[in-house]
Design a protein around this motif. Structure first.
Motif, PDB file in Angstrom:
ATOM      1  N   VAL A 130       9.477   1.252 -13.378  1.00  0.00           N
ATOM      2  CA  VAL A 130      10.891   0.894 -13.247  1.00  0.00           C
ATOM      3  C   VAL A 130      11.711   1.616 -14.309  1.00  0.00           C
ATOM      4  O   VAL A 130      12.791   2.159 -14.027  1.00  0.00           O
ATOM      5  N   LEU A 131      11.201   1.648 -15.530  1.00  0.00           N
ATOM      6  CA  LEU A 131      11.901   2.359 -16.603  1.00  0.00           C
ATOM      7  C   LEU A 131      11.956   3.854 -16.317  1.00  0.00           C
ATOM      8  O   LEU A 131      12.953   4.520 -16.615  1.00  0.00           O
ATOM      9  N   CYS A 132      10.887   4.374 -15.730  1.00  0.00           N
ATOM     10  CA  CYS A 132      10.835   5.795 -15.381  1.00  0.00           C
ATOM     11  C   CYS A 132      11.914   6.129 -14.348  1.00  0.00           C
ATOM     12  O   CYS A 132      12.689   7.079 -14.523  1.00  0.00           O
ATOM     13  N   LEU A 133      11.982   5.342 -13.278  1.00  0.00           N
ATOM     14  CA  LEU A 133      12.967   5.584 -12.224  1.00  0.00           C
ATOM     15  C   LEU A 133      14.389   5.399 -12.749  1.00  0.00           C
ATOM     16  O   LEU A 133      15.269   6.239 -12.516  1.00  0.00           O
ATOM     17  N   ALA A 134      14.605   4.307 -13.472  1.00  0.00           N
ATOM     18  CA  ALA A 134      15.943   4.038 -14.007  1.00  0.00           C
ATOM     19  C   ALA A 134      16.366   5.122 -14.988  1.00  0.00           C
ATOM     20  O   ALA A 134      17.534   5.539 -15.008  1.00  0.00           O
ATOM     21  N   GLY A 135      15.429   5.586 -15.798  1.00  0.00           N
ATOM     22  CA  GLY A 135      15.754   6.615 -16.777  1.00  0.00           C
ATOM     23  C   GLY A 135      16.216   7.903 -16.124  1.00  0.00           C
ATOM     24  O   GLY A 135      17.185   8.532 -16.575  1.00  0.00           O
ATOM     25  N   MET A 136      15.548   8.297 -15.038  1.00  0.00           N
ATOM     26  CA  MET A 136      15.950   9.520 -14.338  1.00  0.00           C
ATOM     27  C   MET A 136      17.347   9.371 -13.737  1.00  0.00           C
ATOM     28  O   MET A 136      18.188  10.266 -13.849  1.00  0.00           O
ATOM     29  N   GLY A 159       0.770  -1.237   0.000  1.00  0.00           N
ATOM     30  CA  GLY A 159       0.000   0.000   0.000  1.00  0.00           C
ATOM     31  C   GLY A 159       0.799   1.282   0.000  1.00  0.00           C
ATOM     32  O   GLY A 159       0.228   2.371   0.091  1.00  0.00           O
ATOM     33  N   ASP A 160       2.120   1.206  -0.110  1.00  0.00           N
ATOM     34  CA  ASP A 160       2.945   2.420  -0.129  1.00  0.00           C
ATOM     35  C   ASP A 160       2.868   3.138  -1.473  1.00  0.00           C
ATOM     36  O   ASP A 160       3.003   4.366  -1.535  1.00  0.00           O
ATOM     37  N   LEU A 161       2.701   2.373  -2.535  1.00  0.00           N
ATOM     38  CA  LEU A 161       2.597   2.941  -3.873  1.00  0.00           C
ATOM     39  C   LEU A 161       1.246   2.584  -4.475  1.00  0.00           C
ATOM     40  O   LEU A 161       0.656   1.552  -4.140  1.00  0.00           O
ATOM     41  N   LYS A 162       0.765   3.445  -5.366  1.00  0.00           N
ATOM     42  CA  LYS A 162      -0.498   3.179  -6.055  1.00  0.00           C
ATOM     43  C   LYS A 162      -0.342   1.968  -6.975  1.00  0.00           C
ATOM     44  O   LYS A 162       0.741   1.734  -7.520  1.00  0.00           O
ATOM     45  N   PRO A 163      -1.412   1.211  -7.182  1.00  0.00           N
ATOM     46  CA  PRO A 163      -1.359   0.164  -8.211  1.00  0.00           C
ATOM     47  C   PRO A 163      -1.075   0.817  -9.567  1.00  0.00           C
ATOM     48  O   PRO A 163      -1.681   1.834  -9.914  1.00  0.00           O
ATOM     49  N   HIS A 164      -0.139   0.264 -10.300  1.00  0.00           N
ATOM     50  CA  HIS A 164       0.227   0.862 -11.583  1.00  0.00           C
ATOM     51  C   HIS A 164       1.019  -0.150 -12.402  1.00  0.00           C
ATOM     52  O   HIS A 164       1.302  -1.260 -11.941  1.00  0.00           O
ATOM     53  N   ASP A 165       1.383   0.242 -13.612  1.00  0.00           N
ATOM     54  CA  ASP A 165       2.198  -0.597 -14.484  1.00  0.00           C
ATOM     55  C   ASP A 165       3.643  -0.520 -13.987  1.00  0.00           C
ATOM     56  O   ASP A 165       4.345   0.467 -14.223  1.00  0.00           O
ATOM     57  N   THR A 166       4.098  -1.554 -13.291  1.00  0.00           N
ATOM     58  CA  THR A 166       5.435  -1.508 -12.691  1.00  0.00           C
ATOM     59  C   THR A 166       6.547  -1.605 -13.731  1.00  0.00           C
ATOM     60  O   THR A 166       7.659  -1.128 -13.487  1.00  0.00           O
ATOM     61  N   ASP A 167       6.267  -2.206 -14.870  1.00  0.00           N
ATOM     62  CA  ASP A 167       7.271  -2.198 -15.944  1.00  0.00           C
ATOM     63  C   ASP A 167       7.576  -0.757 -16.349  1.00  0.00           C
ATOM     64  O   ASP A 167       8.728  -0.376 -16.558  1.00  0.00           O
ATOM     65  N   GLU A 168       6.522   0.037 -16.433  1.00  0.00           N
ATOM     66  CA  GLU A 168       6.670   1.441 -16.823  1.00  0.00           C
ATOM     67  C   GLU A 168       7.387   2.244 -15.743  1.00  0.00           C
ATOM     68  O   GLU A 168       8.277   3.051 -16.031  1.00  0.00           O
TER      69      GLU A 168
END
Length: 204
Positions: free
Chosen positions: A160-166, A149-158
């Motif tokens: 992870v790429l977002c975090l790694a990209g930054m 419950g710490d993060l909203k349900p979402h597309d985790t593949d997306e």
């Protein structure tokens, strides 16, 4: 120690010496110019012994990358049960930075990129054994944060790429295009900016 254990210990020691010498050789000379005979000499083993452990230079290079990744991936093996999401993400960022700089993954990636035109299979194997594997590990942790419950349900593949990209904008891309690029003094602050932006999007 029995005879079998002794022989196994000697074999493992020789393999470690070969990987160390190969790593130094690949980083100094690049993949194409690296010579198996020179690597064997640096490891203080015969060429026959080297080929007993690794059947080709491509296999040896992939093993060097895998060993580098294995040496540092334990940093991501964390117990997150009582850890706030922001701290979990910070530790992921710290592990990533450590691997890229202290683990010399940036330098190894530069060697791989130079070989893409002539050795696409090598590049693909390295990509699968380092980049994709790390993405899967981070995804598992992100999904655990979603599940509790710490993060909203979402597309985790997306995500992870977002975090790694930054993070890559600060610690990977500059290093790949600058021979003597050093870890930024304000790297913790930069990672914090990435985490803050990530949590603004995905925090529950």
């Amino acid at each position: 120690m029995g005879l079998a254990s002794y022989r196994r210990s000697i074999s493992e020691s020789k393999r470690a010496s070969i990987l160390k010498a190969a790593r130094e050789n690949f980083l100094a000379d690049g993949y194409s110019r690296a010579a198996m005979a020179e690597i064997a000499k640096g490891a203080d083993v015969s060429t026959a012994t080297l080929y007993k452990h690794f059947s080709s230079k491509e296999e040896l290079f992939a093993a060097v990358v895998h060993a580098t990744y294995t040496d540092t991936k334990s940093l991501m093996a964390m117990d997150i049960r009582n850890m706030p999401a922001a701290e979990v993400l910070k530790q992921l960022g710290d592990a990533y930075v450590y691997q890229q700089f202290d683990g010399q993954m940036n330098e190894l990636l530069r060697v791989v990129i130079a070989e893409v035109p002539s050795s696409p299979h090598l590049a693909r194997e390295v990509y699968e054994k380092s980049v994709l594997r790390r993405y899967r590990e981070v995804k598992d942790i992100i999904e655990a944060l979603v599940a509790r419950g710490d993060l909203k349900p979402h597309d985790t593949d997306e995500s992870v790429l977002c975090l790694a990209g930054m993070v890559k904008e600060f610690v990977v891309w500059p290093a790949l295009f600058a021979q003597n690029f050093k870890k930024p003094d304000d790297v913790d602050e930069k990672i914090g900016v990435c985490i803050g932006a990530f949590l603004k999007i995905y925090q529950a």
